[in-house]
Design an enzyme around this catalytic site. Structure first.
Site, PDB file in Angstrom:
ATOM      1  N   GLY A  79       2.426   2.599  10.631  1.00  0.00           N
ATOM      2  CA  GLY A  79       3.144   3.943  10.545  1.00  0.00           C
ATOM      3  C   GLY A  79       3.868   3.965  11.612  1.00  0.00           C
ATOM      4  O   GLY A  79       4.389   5.250  11.826  1.00  0.00           O
ATOM      5  N   GLU A  96      -6.935   4.720   7.430  1.00  0.00           N
ATOM      6  CA  GLU A  96      -6.494   6.376   7.077  1.00  0.00           C
ATOM      7  C   GLU A  96      -7.807   6.730   6.522  1.00  0.00           C
ATOM      8  O   GLU A  96      -8.239   7.859   6.674  1.00  0.00           O
ATOM      9  CB  GLU A  96      -5.369   6.361   6.252  1.00  0.00           C
ATOM     10  CG  GLU A  96      -4.174   6.345   7.263  1.00  0.00           C
ATOM     11  CD  GLU A  96      -2.820   5.699   6.485  1.00  0.00           C
ATOM     12  OE1 GLU A  96      -2.913   5.606   5.261  1.00  0.00           O
ATOM     13  OE2 GLU A  96      -1.913   5.360   7.289  1.00  0.00           O
ATOM     14  N   HIS A 147      -9.726   1.244   4.539  1.00  0.00           N
ATOM     15  CA  HIS A 147      -8.272   1.382   5.212  1.00  0.00           C
ATOM     16  C   HIS A 147      -8.424   2.542   6.328  1.00  0.00           C
ATOM     17  O   HIS A 147      -9.384   3.415   6.367  1.00  0.00           O
ATOM     18  CB  HIS A 147      -7.391   1.994   4.226  1.00  0.00           C
ATOM     19  CG  HIS A 147      -5.790   1.928   4.788  1.00  0.00           C
ATOM     20  ND1 HIS A 147      -5.564   3.214   5.626  1.00  0.00           N
ATOM     21  CD2 HIS A 147      -4.875   0.992   5.063  1.00  0.00           C
ATOM     22  CE1 HIS A 147      -4.202   2.513   6.181  1.00  0.00           C
ATOM     23  NE2 HIS A 147      -3.907   1.738   5.789  1.00  0.00           N
ATOM     24  N   GLY A 152       2.786  -1.013   4.307  1.00  0.00           N
ATOM     25  CA  GLY A 152       2.725   0.356   3.857  1.00  0.00           C
ATOM     26  C   GLY A 152       4.104   0.901   3.820  1.00  0.00           C
ATOM     27  O   GLY A 152       4.828   0.524   2.861  1.00  0.00           O
ATOM     28  N   SER A 201       3.177  -1.767  10.339  1.00  0.00           N
ATOM     29  CA  SER A 201       4.657  -2.031  10.637  1.00  0.00           C
ATOM     30  C   SER A 201       5.059  -3.137  10.589  1.00  0.00           C
ATOM     31  O   SER A 201       6.222  -3.607  10.994  1.00  0.00           O
ATOM     32  CB  SER A 201       4.854  -1.466  12.068  1.00  0.00           C
ATOM     33  OG  SER A 201       4.499  -0.006  12.301  1.00  0.00           O
ATOM     34  N   GLU A 223      -5.767  -4.589  10.596  1.00  0.00           N
ATOM     35  CA  GLU A 223      -4.490  -3.414  10.799  1.00  0.00           C
ATOM     36  C   GLU A 223      -4.784  -2.811  11.877  1.00  0.00           C
ATOM     37  O   GLU A 223      -5.722  -1.847  11.945  1.00  0.00           O
ATOM     38  CB  GLU A 223      -4.401  -2.965   9.678  1.00  0.00           C
ATOM     39  CG  GLU A 223      -4.159  -3.446   8.284  1.00  0.00           C
ATOM     40  CD  GLU A 223      -3.801  -2.376   7.310  1.00  0.00           C
ATOM     41  OE1 GLU A 223      -2.583  -2.680   6.794  1.00  0.00           O
ATOM     42  OE2 GLU A 223      -4.322  -1.391   6.944  1.00  0.00           O
ATOM     43  N   ASN A 230       0.727  -1.226  -0.128  1.00  0.00           N
ATOM     44  CA  ASN A 230       0.094  -0.071   0.076  1.00  0.00           C
ATOM     45  C   ASN A 230       0.921   1.176   0.069  1.00  0.00           C
ATOM     46  O   ASN A 230       1.243   1.587   1.026  1.00  0.00           O
ATOM     47  CB  ASN A 230      -0.764   0.007   1.258  1.00  0.00           C
ATOM     48  CG  ASN A 230      -1.865   1.292   1.319  1.00  0.00           C
ATOM     49  OD1 ASN A 230      -1.829   1.974   0.326  1.00  0.00           O
ATOM     50  ND2 ASN A 230      -2.430   1.301   2.713  1.00  0.00           N
ATOM     51  N   TRP A 231       1.064   1.798  -1.373  1.00  0.00           N
ATOM     52  CA  TRP A 231       1.849   2.905  -1.303  1.00  0.00           C
ATOM     53  C   TRP A 231       1.329   4.110  -0.818  1.00  0.00           C
ATOM     54  O   TRP A 231       1.936   5.467  -0.642  1.00  0.00           O
ATOM     55  CB  TRP A 231       2.250   3.262  -2.773  1.00  0.00           C
ATOM     56  CG  TRP A 231       3.459   2.013  -2.911  1.00  0.00           C
ATOM     57  CD1 TRP A 231       3.917   1.341  -2.559  1.00  0.00           C
ATOM     58  CD2 TRP A 231       3.997   1.865  -4.484  1.00  0.00           C
ATOM     59  NE1 TRP A 231       4.872   0.354  -3.195  1.00  0.00           N
ATOM     60  CE2 TRP A 231       4.827   0.926  -4.290  1.00  0.00           C
ATOM     61  CE3 TRP A 231       3.623   2.537  -5.758  1.00  0.00           C
ATOM     62  CZ2 TRP A 231       5.542   0.432  -5.824  1.00  0.00           C
ATOM     63  CZ3 TRP A 231       4.437   2.084  -6.713  1.00  0.00           C
ATOM     64  CH2 TRP A 231       5.290   0.927  -6.848  1.00  0.00           C
ATOM     65  N   LYS A 232       0.103   4.278  -0.522  1.00  0.00           N
ATOM     66  CA  LYS A 232      -0.661   5.568  -0.002  1.00  0.00           C
ATOM     67  C   LYS A 232      -0.355   6.517  -0.906  1.00  0.00           C
ATOM     68  O   LYS A 232      -0.211   6.344  -1.947  1.00  0.00           O
ATOM     69  CB  LYS A 232      -0.236   5.543   1.606  1.00  0.00           C
ATOM     70  CG  LYS A 232      -0.298   4.484   2.459  1.00  0.00           C
ATOM     71  CD  LYS A 232       0.084   4.735   4.106  1.00  0.00           C
ATOM     72  CE  LYS A 232      -0.249   3.483   4.613  1.00  0.00           C
ATOM     73  NZ  LYS A 232      -0.210   3.537   6.004  1.00  0.00           N
TER      74      LYS A 232
HETATM   75  P1  PGA Z   1       2.652   0.588   7.689  1.00  0.00           P
HETATM   76  O1  PGA Z   1       1.103   0.745   6.795  1.00  0.00           O
HETATM   77  O2  PGA Z   1       3.093  -0.765   7.227  1.00  0.00           O
HETATM   78  O3  PGA Z   1       3.314   1.969   7.272  1.00  0.00           O
HETATM   79  O4  PGA Z   1       2.468   0.416   9.093  1.00  0.00           O
HETATM   80  C1  PGA Z   1       0.160  -0.457   6.784  1.00  0.00           C
HETATM   81  C2  PGA Z   1      -0.820  -0.003   6.295  1.00  0.00           C
HETATM   82  O5  PGA Z   1      -1.453   1.223   6.523  1.00  0.00           O
HETATM   83  O6  PGA Z   1      -1.682  -0.606   5.335  1.00  0.00           O
END
Ligand code: PGA
Length: 254
Positions: A176, A100, A98, A237, A216, A170, A11-13
């Protein structure tokens, strides 16, 4: 169940421009020409980089996913992207709900349900994200939150539709932040989710459904997490932005 093929998704966001994405792929493909046997790899770039990434990967086994979609097929929804548009661009997967999107853009459980239903209706394979916040975990509400998120998201799905679904657990406190759920904490939740899927659909659906862990994930913890019985891969991510780290995580899924 041993026939679940592990899935590792990047997931490159809101990272990597079109040219950054193409550069990433050049480095990545130099080091990994094909996904390891029996591991499915999905890359989810930003909307604007989706089609260039599809084109760059068209002759490969690597799959492409979107990070979001809107539930209507077309019309006056300025700024949105629909399921049929994604399918036309040869996108196979889509991340839905997600944390976010839920936290920063106010997506409700009901909206997540509509997105999930639309993604299946229009021929995409959704990766549904669920997870509790730190405050919810501390208040012992983890399973209540997951129950609510899953119940609403899955309420209208038929068992045959659930066959294309992947669920990613998640924990929001692990996204993150560098904090990861321990393998035991993650396994506990994954096995609980599998059981809920079984109650909601059938042992067959729950036995075949892939459940990913996200939050993470890095080369140092990927193997232990994915060794757990009910963890069938990872949604990555930060570490997916580094080709070497992402390759190590993919390799750990074997
Ligand atoms: P992260 O993000 O690996 O940077 O914690 C995972 C995600 O939000 O899918």
């Amino acid at each position: 169940m041993t026939d679940r093929i592990p899935l590792v998704a990047a997931n490159w966001k809101m990272n990597l421009t079109i040219s950054d994405s193409i550069k990433f792929l050049a480095t990545f493909r130099q080091k990994m020409q094909v996904p390891p046997a029996n591991v499915e790899v999905v890359l989810a770039p930003s909307f604007i980089a989706l089609y260039p990434v599809v084109a760059a990967l068209s002759d490969t086994e690597f799959k492409v996913g979107a990070q979001n979609l809107y539930w209507e097929p077309e019309g006056g929804f300025t700024g949105e992207i629909s399921g049929p548009m994604l399918r036309d661009a040869e996108i196979e997967y889509v991340i839905v709900g997600h944390s976010e999107r839920r936290q920063l853009f106010g997506e409700t459980d009901e909206e997540v349900a509509k997105k999930l239903e639309a993604s299946i209706q229009y021929g995409l394979k959704p990766i549904l994200c669920v997870g509790e916040t730190e405050a919810e975990r501390e208040a012992n509400e983890t399973f209540d939150v997951l129950e609510r998120q899953l119940k609403t998201a899955l309420k209208k799905l038929a068992a045959f539709q659930a066959e294309v679904l992947t669920i990613a657990y998640e924990p929001v406190w692990a996204i993150g932040t560098g904090k990861t759920a321990t393998a035991a904490q993650a396994q506990e939740v994954h096995s609980w989710i599998r059981n809920k899927v079984k109650e909601r659909f059938s042992p067959d659906v729950s036995g075949h459904m892939r459940l990913l862990y996200g939050g993470s994930v890095k080369p140092e913890n990927a193997e232990e997490l994915m060794q757990q019985e009910d963890i069938d891969g990872a949604l990555v991510g930060g570490a997916s932005l580094d080709p070497d780290k992402f390759i190590e995580i993919i390799t750990a899924a074997r």
